[in-house]
Scaffold this active site. Structure first.
Site, PDB file in Angstrom:
ATOM      1  N   ARG A  28     -46.104 -13.205  11.961  1.00 37.92           N
ATOM      2  CA  ARG A  28     -45.193 -12.424  12.915  1.00 37.92           C
ATOM      3  C   ARG A  28     -43.851 -11.803  12.285  1.00 37.92           C
ATOM      4  O   ARG A  28     -42.938 -11.845  13.053  1.00 37.92           O
ATOM      5  CB  ARG A  28     -45.094 -12.967  14.235  1.00 37.92           C
ATOM      6  N   ARG A  32     -40.616  -8.115  17.765  1.00 40.55           N
ATOM      7  CA  ARG A  32     -39.732  -7.627  18.554  1.00 40.55           C
ATOM      8  C   ARG A  32     -38.465  -8.534  18.318  1.00 40.55           C
ATOM      9  O   ARG A  32     -37.319  -8.093  18.997  1.00 40.55           O
ATOM     10  CB  ARG A  32     -40.069  -8.378  20.154  1.00 40.55           C
ATOM     11  N   ARG A  41     -41.182   0.573  18.583  1.00 43.64           N
ATOM     12  CA  ARG A  41     -42.293   0.099  19.509  1.00 43.64           C
ATOM     13  C   ARG A  41     -42.114   1.045  20.855  1.00 43.64           C
ATOM     14  O   ARG A  41     -42.955   1.246  21.834  1.00 43.64           O
ATOM     15  CB  ARG A  41     -42.217  -1.362  19.667  1.00 43.64           C
ATOM     16  N   ASP A  78     -53.494  -6.291  15.362  1.00 46.36           N
ATOM     17  CA  ASP A  78     -53.674  -7.597  16.030  1.00 46.36           C
ATOM     18  C   ASP A  78     -55.160  -8.062  15.816  1.00 46.36           C
ATOM     19  O   ASP A  78     -56.021  -7.339  15.684  1.00 46.36           O
ATOM     20  CB  ASP A  78     -53.485  -7.056  17.501  1.00 46.36           C
ATOM     21  N   TYR A 154     -60.445 -15.537  23.810  1.00 43.68           N
ATOM     22  CA  TYR A 154     -59.810 -14.540  24.619  1.00 43.68           C
ATOM     23  C   TYR A 154     -60.865 -13.579  25.041  1.00 43.68           C
ATOM     24  O   TYR A 154     -61.021 -12.914  26.333  1.00 43.68           O
ATOM     25  CB  TYR A 154     -59.172 -13.211  23.520  1.00 43.68           C
TER      26      TYR A 154
HETATM   27  O1  CP3 Z   1     -48.014 -11.369  11.578  1.00 41.93           O
HETATM   28  C1  CP3 Z   1     -47.700  -9.966  11.662  1.00 41.93           C
HETATM   29  O2  CP3 Z   1     -46.304  -9.507  11.325  1.00 41.93           O
HETATM   30  C2  CP3 Z   1     -48.686  -9.182  11.572  1.00 41.93           C
HETATM   31  C3  CP3 Z   1     -49.108  -8.743  13.034  1.00 41.93           C
HETATM   32  C4  CP3 Z   1     -49.666  -9.575  14.186  1.00 41.93           C
HETATM   33  C5  CP3 Z   1     -49.811  -9.455  15.479  1.00 41.93           C
HETATM   34  N1  CP3 Z   1     -50.659 -10.481  15.952  1.00 41.93           N
HETATM   35  C6  CP3 Z   1     -48.711  -8.636  16.105  1.00 41.93           C
HETATM   36  C7  CP3 Z   1     -48.509  -8.409  17.431  1.00 41.93           C
HETATM   37  C8  CP3 Z   1     -50.820 -10.606  13.820  1.00 41.93           C
HETATM   38  C9  CP3 Z   1     -51.243 -11.089  12.623  1.00 41.93           C
HETATM   39  C10 CP3 Z   1     -51.213 -11.425  15.087  1.00 41.93           C
HETATM   40  C11 CP3 Z   1     -52.228 -11.951  15.247  1.00 41.93           C
HETATM   41  C12 CP3 Z   1     -52.638 -12.714  16.682  1.00 41.93           C
HETATM   42  N2  CP3 Z   1     -52.547 -11.974  17.770  1.00 41.93           N
HETATM   43  C13 CP3 Z   1     -52.897 -13.850  16.952  1.00 41.93           C
HETATM   44  C14 CP3 Z   1     -53.119 -15.038  15.841  1.00 41.93           C
HETATM   45  C15 CP3 Z   1     -51.853 -15.672  15.664  1.00 41.93           C
HETATM   46  C16 CP3 Z   1     -50.736 -16.233  16.744  1.00 41.93           C
HETATM   47  O3  CP3 Z   1     -49.686 -15.507  16.788  1.00 41.93           O
HETATM   48  O4  CP3 Z   1     -51.389 -17.125  17.627  1.00 41.93           O
HETATM   49  C17 CP3 Z   1     -53.134 -13.863  18.250  1.00 41.93           C
HETATM   50  C18 CP3 Z   1     -53.690 -15.041  19.179  1.00 41.93           C
HETATM   51  C19 CP3 Z   1     -52.892 -12.838  18.915  1.00 41.93           C
HETATM   52  C20 CP3 Z   1     -53.104 -12.192  20.219  1.00 41.93           C
HETATM   53  C21 CP3 Z   1     -52.163 -11.630  20.868  1.00 41.93           C
HETATM   54  N3  CP3 Z   1     -51.402 -10.151  20.535  1.00 41.93           N
HETATM   55  C22 CP3 Z   1     -51.358 -11.954  21.945  1.00 41.93           C
HETATM   56  C23 CP3 Z   1     -51.643 -13.479  22.690  1.00 41.93           C
HETATM   57  C24 CP3 Z   1     -50.260 -11.107  22.097  1.00 41.93           C
HETATM   58  C25 CP3 Z   1     -49.249 -11.229  23.310  1.00 41.93           C
HETATM   59  C26 CP3 Z   1     -48.259 -12.294  23.207  1.00 41.93           C
HETATM   60  C27 CP3 Z   1     -47.042 -11.967  22.753  1.00 41.93           C
HETATM   61  O5  CP3 Z   1     -46.328 -12.445  21.689  1.00 41.93           O
HETATM   62  O6  CP3 Z   1     -46.656 -10.704  23.391  1.00 41.93           O
HETATM   63  C28 CP3 Z   1     -50.288 -10.154  21.131  1.00 41.93           C
HETATM   64  C29 CP3 Z   1     -49.385  -9.035  21.120  1.00 41.93           C
HETATM   65  C30 CP3 Z   1     -48.711  -8.675  19.677  1.00 41.93           C
HETATM   66  N4  CP3 Z   1     -49.229  -8.662  18.585  1.00 41.93           N
HETATM   67  C31 CP3 Z   1     -47.305  -8.485  19.449  1.00 41.93           C
HETATM   68  C32 CP3 Z   1     -46.994  -8.378  18.025  1.00 41.93           C
HETATM   69  C33 CP3 Z   1     -45.886  -8.127  17.321  1.00 41.93           C
HETATM   70  C34 CP3 Z   1     -46.506  -8.260  20.514  1.00 41.93           C
HETATM   71  C35 CP3 Z   1     -46.602  -6.918  21.277  1.00 41.93           C
HETATM   72  C36 CP3 Z   1     -45.525  -5.941  21.606  1.00 41.93           C
HETATM   73  O7  CP3 Z   1     -44.714  -5.486  20.600  1.00 41.93           O
HETATM   74  O8  CP3 Z   1     -45.253  -5.515  22.684  1.00 41.93           O
END
Ligand code: CP3
Length: 345
Positions: A28, A32, A41, A78, A154
């Site tokens: 990640r 944000r 974003r 994602d 999920y």
């Molecule tokens: O690592 C990186 O920089 C690459 C991008 C990436 C994202 N999600 C961007 C993201 C990767 C590799 C993920 C993986 C992901 N997504 C996982 C596995 C790893 C982990 O973090 O546990 C999971 C379980 C998800 C599912 C997911 N996506 C959730 C639960 C959420 C919401 C939680 C939150 O942090 O808001 C997301 C959204 C998400 N994916 C965001 C980002 C940057 C935030 C959304 C936004 O910018 O509004």
């Protein structure tokens, strides 16, 4: 002249070479906590639309590379694009996380497409091409997908849950149905990763964020075996990093059993234990507590040094034990990269 791919430190370490200082990237790393990410974003309200906009997703991928010069970029996307491309309804509600129409029974499963719609994911492959146009030549590009169990958790619950209860219960009550869902995800993941590799990613990471919720027996069936099948299909082409978060002592045999080049360690794992318990030539990745990065100062320094000390002389990739959190001060990330490069030798 372009350098041979093997000059990239991430690829050398995944081939089993101990490199000092170790390569560093952060899960990640795009997100944000970066003001430039928040600005980008803000222009696209829907998170999935953001993921499916090649120019924007490529820019989000590159932002942390420009700022910090990480050794690897990870494709911005994602894990939930896979259920989306299987025809399940996936939405991201602001401030609430993902919402899916849950799969409650056989009829819900039957509504999925029999095969992943790779056409729907074509913007992701276009994003990869755009990233490669400007990625520095020493930086490796990582592709990824979620592991079948984590993605299924999920799909079955329709949202994030504290204990992945709905998916684990389906696996106990109707193992045949759950196996069908896992099989669908194994096949979808293999097809999706092959297309990412065709488009140019050089490494893939499989995120099994919720593997630690699985009881013995269930773990082998729903985490290890699906990962082994995916790794067997794609690792002849690129190295695979498996990240089975929360599995504790089961990490000792994980790399060999799953057939992955790299083993991701979460922050709960004692680095010194891992350096002893995992096979000598086994490449590891991790595992600083993301909150030590939020805190900065002595907590960050002590945490990072412990990891450098534990893995010195072994093939290791410096990373966090989970993703960067939104409240992380960007200057702490700069301090971490500087410390790892200065002291990791
Ligand atoms: O690592 C990186 O920089 C690459 C991008 C990436 C994202 N999600 C961007 C993201 C990767 C590799 C993920 C993986 C992901 N997504 C996982 C596995 C790893 C982990 O973090 O546990 C999971 C379980 C998800 C599912 C997911 N996506 C959730 C639960 C959420 C919401 C939680 C939150 O942090 O808001 C997301 C959204 C998400 N994916 C965001 C980002 C940057 C935030 C959304 C936004 O910018 O509004």
């Amino acid at each position: 002249m372009t350098r041979p791919a093997s000059a990239k430190t991430l690829l050398r370490v995944l081939a089993g070479e101990a490199v000092d200082p170790p390569p560093i990237w952060l899960m990640r790393q795009a997100g944000r906590y970066l003001p430039e990410y928040r600005a980008l974003r803000a222009r696209t309200p829907s998170f999935l639309d953001f993921c499916y906009a090649p120019k924007i997703a490529a820019e989000a991928t590159l932002q942390p590379i420009r700022r910090y010069g990480f050794d690897a970029a990870i494709l911005f996307s994602d894990i939930l694009v896979v259920p989306d491309a299987l025809g399940q309804v996936v939405r991201f509600e602001a401030g609430e996380g993902p919402r899916l129409d849950p799969i409650l029974d056989r009829a819900g499963f039957e509504r999925l497409k029999p095969q992943i719609d790779l056409e729907r994911l074509s913007p992701v492959f276009e994003t990869i091409g755009r990233i490669l146009e400007t990625l520095p030549e020493e930086t490796a590009l990582i592709g990824f997908c979620g592991a079948p169990f984590t993605v299924a958790s999920y799909m079955v619950a329709g949202r994030g849950t504290p204990d992945q209860g709905p998916a684990r219960l389906m696996a106990y009550r109707d193992p045949e149905l759950f196996a069908a869902l896992i099989d669908r995800l194994v096949e979808a993941s293999i097809a999706y990763l092959h297309r990412q590799i065709d488009a140019g990613v050089e490494v893939v990471q499989i995120f099994d964020t919720w593997a630690g919720a699985l009881a013995p027996g269930e773990y082998e069936r729903w985490c290890l075996e699906p990962l082994r099948r995916i790794a067997a299909a794609v690792s002849p082409r690129v190295p695979v990093i498996g990240f089975p978060k929360g599995i504790g002592a089961r990490l000792a045999g994980f790399g060999e059993a799953a057939g992955v080049a790299g083993v991701g360690l979460d922050s709960g794992v004692d680095s010194f234990w891992a350096a002893k318990a995992l096979p000598r030539g086994q490449t590891t990745q991790g595992n600083l507590d993301p909150l030590a990065l939020v805190a900065g100062g002595p907590a960050l320094e002590a945490g990072a040094r412990r990891i450098l000390d534990a893995f010195r002389g072994r093939p290791h990739i410096f990373n966090l034990g989970h993703g960067v959190t939104p409240q992380t001060p960007p200057e702490h990330v700069a301090a971490l990269v500087e410390l790892v490069r200065r002291e990791g030798r």
